[in-house]
Design a protein around this motif. Structure first.
Motif, PDB file in Angstrom:
ATOM      1  N   ASN A 116       1.271  -1.667  -0.254  1.00 30.35           N
ATOM      2  CA  ASN A 116       0.057   0.275  -0.327  1.00 30.35           C
ATOM      3  C   ASN A 116       0.716   1.217   0.025  1.00 30.35           C
ATOM      4  OD1 ASN A 116      -2.793   0.667  -0.120  1.00 30.35           O
ATOM      5  ND2 ASN A 116      -2.717   2.271   1.994  1.00 30.35           N
ATOM      6  N   SER A 117       2.224   1.297   0.362  1.00 27.16           N
ATOM      7  CA  SER A 117       3.309   2.414   0.046  1.00 27.16           C
ATOM      8  C   SER A 117       2.841   2.895  -1.576  1.00 27.16           C
ATOM      9  CB  SER A 117       4.278   1.812   1.058  1.00 27.16           C
ATOM     10  OG  SER A 117       4.749   1.546   1.988  1.00 27.16           O
ATOM     11  N   TYR A 118       2.407   2.411  -1.671  1.00 21.55           N
ATOM     12  CA  TYR A 118       2.252   2.934  -3.479  1.00 21.55           C
ATOM     13  C   TYR A 118       1.350   3.624  -3.372  1.00 21.55           C
ATOM     14  CZ  TYR A 118       6.572   0.775  -5.303  1.00 21.55           C
ATOM     15  OH  TYR A 118       8.425  -0.030  -4.685  1.00 21.55           O
ATOM     16  N   PHE A 119       0.601   3.676  -2.855  1.00 22.30           N
ATOM     17  CA  PHE A 119      -0.810   4.311  -3.132  1.00 22.30           C
ATOM     18  C   PHE A 119      -1.103   5.437  -1.472  1.00 22.30           C
ATOM     19  CE2 PHE A 119      -1.438   0.183  -4.669  1.00 22.30           C
ATOM     20  CZ  PHE A 119      -2.156   0.434  -5.249  1.00 22.30           C
ATOM     21  N   THR A 120      -0.118   5.761  -1.420  1.00 23.22           N
ATOM     22  CA  THR A 120       0.038   6.613   0.095  1.00 23.22           C
ATOM     23  C   THR A 120       1.011   7.706  -0.478  1.00 23.22           C
ATOM     24  OG1 THR A 120       1.339   5.359   0.986  1.00 23.22           O
ATOM     25  CG2 THR A 120      -0.027   5.037   1.392  1.00 23.22           C
ATOM     26  N   GLU A 121       0.439   8.548   0.411  1.00 17.87           N
ATOM     27  CA  GLU A 121       1.755   9.730   0.065  1.00 17.87           C
ATOM     28  C   GLU A 121       2.381   9.812   1.706  1.00 17.87           C
ATOM     29  OE1 GLU A 121       1.238  12.811  -1.574  1.00 17.87           O
ATOM     30  OE2 GLU A 121      -0.856  12.171  -2.216  1.00 17.87           O
ATOM     31  N   GLY A 122       3.387  10.769   1.496  1.00 20.57           N
ATOM     32  CA  GLY A 122       4.677  10.585   2.543  1.00 20.57           C
ATOM     33  C   GLY A 122       5.827   9.248   1.993  1.00 20.57           C
ATOM     34  N   ILE A 169       9.112   6.564  -2.067  1.00 25.22           N
ATOM     35  CA  ILE A 169       9.472   5.828  -2.981  1.00 25.22           C
ATOM     36  C   ILE A 169       8.936   7.358  -4.310  1.00 25.22           C
ATOM     37  CG2 ILE A 169       7.994   4.383  -4.550  1.00 25.22           C
ATOM     38  CD1 ILE A 169       7.382   3.176  -2.232  1.00 25.22           C
ATOM     39  N   PRO A 170       9.177   7.381  -5.219  1.00 20.77           N
ATOM     40  CA  PRO A 170      10.008   8.605  -6.649  1.00 20.77           C
ATOM     41  C   PRO A 170       8.247   8.325  -6.811  1.00 20.77           C
ATOM     42  CG  PRO A 170      11.781   6.741  -6.128  1.00 20.77           C
ATOM     43  CD  PRO A 170      11.151   6.365  -5.359  1.00 20.77           C
ATOM     44  N   ASP A 171       7.590   9.253  -7.773  1.00 26.06           N
ATOM     45  CA  ASP A 171       6.553   9.450  -7.930  1.00 26.06           C
ATOM     46  C   ASP A 171       6.611   8.586  -9.276  1.00 26.06           C
ATOM     47  OD1 ASP A 171       5.838  11.245  -5.810  1.00 26.06           O
ATOM     48  OD2 ASP A 171       5.876  13.360  -7.086  1.00 26.06           O
ATOM     49  N   GLN A 172       7.390   8.572  -9.905  1.00 28.42           N
ATOM     50  CA  GLN A 172       6.935   7.644 -11.451  1.00 28.42           C
ATOM     51  C   GLN A 172       6.618   6.721 -11.283  1.00 28.42           C
ATOM     52  OE1 GLN A 172       9.677   9.449 -10.891  1.00 28.42           O
ATOM     53  NE2 GLN A 172      11.762   7.949 -11.422  1.00 28.42           N
ATOM     54  N   TYR A 173       6.837   6.189  -9.997  1.00 28.40           N
ATOM     55  CA  TYR A 173       7.303   4.349  -9.900  1.00 28.40           C
ATOM     56  C   TYR A 173       5.520   4.548  -9.504  1.00 28.40           C
ATOM     57  CZ  TYR A 173      12.355   3.417 -10.810  1.00 28.40           C
ATOM     58  OH  TYR A 173      13.248   3.549 -11.828  1.00 28.40           O
ATOM     59  N   LYS A 174       5.650   5.277  -8.203  1.00 34.67           N
ATOM     60  CA  LYS A 174       3.800   4.984  -8.018  1.00 34.67           C
ATOM     61  C   LYS A 174       2.714   5.227  -8.621  1.00 34.67           C
ATOM     62  CE  LYS A 174       4.597   7.435  -3.239  1.00 34.67           C
ATOM     63  NZ  LYS A 174       4.727   8.661  -2.614  1.00 34.67           N
ATOM     64  N   THR A 175       3.221   6.149 -10.015  1.00 31.69           N
ATOM     65  CA  THR A 175       2.297   6.312 -10.848  1.00 31.69           C
ATOM     66  C   THR A 175       2.193   5.171 -11.914  1.00 31.69           C
ATOM     67  OG1 THR A 175       3.001   9.393 -11.055  1.00 31.69           O
ATOM     68  CG2 THR A 175       1.798   8.085 -13.114  1.00 31.69           C
ATOM     69  N   ALA A 176       3.388   4.648 -12.393  1.00 35.07           N
ATOM     70  CA  ALA A 176       2.997   3.492 -13.524  1.00 35.07           C
ATOM     71  C   ALA A 176       2.078   2.231 -12.694  1.00 35.07           C
ATOM     72  CB  ALA A 176       4.694   2.942 -13.183  1.00 35.07           C
ATOM     73  N   VAL A 177       2.743   1.731 -11.328  1.00 35.99           N
ATOM     74  CA  VAL A 177       1.900   1.132 -10.306  1.00 35.99           C
ATOM     75  C   VAL A 177       0.454   0.590 -10.682  1.00 35.99           C
ATOM     76  CG1 VAL A 177       3.677  -0.438  -9.765  1.00 35.99           C
ATOM     77  CG2 VAL A 177       2.204   1.325  -8.676  1.00 35.99           C
ATOM     78  N   LYS A 178      -0.255   1.777 -10.435  1.00 34.99           N
ATOM     79  CA  LYS A 178      -1.547   2.588 -10.385  1.00 34.99           C
ATOM     80  C   LYS A 178      -1.763   2.885 -11.657  1.00 34.99           C
ATOM     81  CE  LYS A 178      -0.947   6.283  -8.008  1.00 34.99           C
ATOM     82  NZ  LYS A 178      -1.149   7.616  -6.896  1.00 34.99           N
ATOM     83  N   ASP A 179      -1.173   3.659 -12.706  1.00 37.07           N
ATOM     84  CA  ASP A 179      -2.420   3.388 -13.626  1.00 37.07           C
ATOM     85  C   ASP A 179      -1.909   1.570 -15.002  1.00 37.07           C
ATOM     86  OD1 ASP A 179      -2.183   6.363 -13.510  1.00 37.07           O
ATOM     87  OD2 ASP A 179      -0.584   6.535 -14.803  1.00 37.07           O
ATOM     88  N   ASN A 180      -1.180   1.375 -14.312  1.00 39.37           N
ATOM     89  CA  ASN A 180      -1.491  -0.198 -14.577  1.00 39.37           C
ATOM     90  C   ASN A 180      -2.445  -1.111 -14.153  1.00 39.37           C
ATOM     91  OD1 ASN A 180      -0.001  -0.426 -17.624  1.00 39.37           O
ATOM     92  ND2 ASN A 180       1.405   0.648 -16.273  1.00 39.37           N
TER      93      ASN A 180
END
Length: 336
Positions: free
Chosen positions: A86-92, A95-106
């Motif tokens: 869930n860290s990839y979906f949370t603020e703070g 983790i670099p933003d592009q990785y959070k965006t990539a996993v969520k967008d896919n």
């Protein structure tokens, strides 16, 4: 002074991916057996991991990562995990933003936090393979037995200072993506060499420590900690730690502020905390104020994304460390 993210990072990172042909469709991650593998007629292969042999599918289309770092290494390969912590979906989260965006967008699903995994969510993701690290899913964790009923678990080391690199290269081999990760390796090596050419003497001739203060205790991260590998890779000299400062798990032991004088052998202190109450307590502490690094105004905020997970992530660490070393250099020169 805090290190701020550069606005062109995401565009540069995505440009590198595009140039290398890294933008793949969801879960495009089939792989051929490597020299570390043997295959059979049942559609599986045996991968010789550092923790022993693991039988994994010949064709890997759905991966769940139950640790903090590995999703970034997969995204570097153009592979998008179907489940992440869930860290990839949370603020703070660091983790670099592009990785959070990539996993969520896919379409990745949250499978709970790394310290409290949701077994049902892992099963619902229908993985062919579960990827873990030994710190977030220890080999003796009782949850392993239940997870192995869902899919085979491939475990990587996390606390040897080189694990971000070895994990990334192993995944590239397993998923037959060596040619995909190579441009990122080349970019990292180029930037690394540029920074060491500029700041090599500063890194070698000062003793550094990564300082972790909390409300009434403190510890320091060793050069093998997962938050220090790129600083070490640049050739930084770390202050000599006493034997009791790091435990068997390679995490810091904690000491009272009364023992802050241990840091007297640090020329430069990189501080992990930005908590106002913690900083206020340090400013009132006589031992802290008398440390050489504090007296010489060589205390700086550490880089914000230090738990390196991949080559792309490491490239961001290099940017942040270059900016940080520029601050150190300016302060040293001003005092000379």
């Amino acid at each position: 002074m805090s290190i701020l993210a550069r606005p062109n990072r995401v565009s540069r990172f995505l440009g590198t991916l595009a140039a290398a042909g890294l933008i793949f469709s969801l879960a495009a991650c089939g792989g051929a057996p490597s020299t570390a593998e043997t295959s059979d007629a049942n559609g599986t292969r045996v991968y010789q991991s550092e923790f022993g042999p693991v039988e994994i599918p010949e064709k890997i289309e759905r991966i769940v990562s139950v640790d903090f770092y590995t999703p970034a290494a997969l995204v570097d390969l153009g592979v998008y995990p179907v489940g992440v912590v869930n860290s990839y979906f949370t603020e703070g989260a660091a983790i670099p933003d592009q990785y959070k965006t990539a996993v969520k967008d896919n379409g990745a699903a949250s499978i709970g936090e790394y310290y409290e995994l949701n077994l049902e969510a892992v099963a619902q993701a229908k993985p062919d393979l579960i990827v873990a690290t030994s710190d977030f899913l220890p080999l003796d964790d009782p949850l392993r037995e239940e997870l192995q009923k869902v899919a085979p678990i491939l475990t990587f080391e996390a606390r040897d200072g080189e694990s971000w690199r070895t994990r990334s290269l192993a995944l590239a081999e397993i998923l037959d993506k060596k040619q995909v990760v190579q441009p990122l390796i080349d970019e990292y090596d180029k930037r690394h060499d540029e920074i060491t050419a500029k700041y090599g003497d500063l890194l070698a001739n000062k003793a550094y420590t990564v300082f972790v203060p909390v409300a009434d205790q403190w510890g320091t991260y060793a050069d093998t900690h997962f938050s220090t590998p790129i600083l070490r890779d640049l050739g930084a000299t770390f202050r000599e730690q006493q034997a009791d400062e790091v435990n068997e798990a390679k995490f810091p032991n904690w000491f009272s502020y009364e023992k802050l004088d241990r840091l007297s052998n640090a020329d430069v202190i990189f501080n992990m905390s930005t908590e106002k109450e913690v900083l206020a307590a340090l400013e009132k502490n006589t031992i802290w104020k008398n440390l050489p690094a504090v007296q010489n105004e060589l205390v700086f905020d550490y880089i914000p994304l230090s738990p390196t997970g991949s080559f792309g992530w490491a490239a961001e660490n290099l940017d942040d460390l270059e900016a940080l070393l520029a601050q150190v250099q300016a302060k040293v020169e001003a005092r000379n």
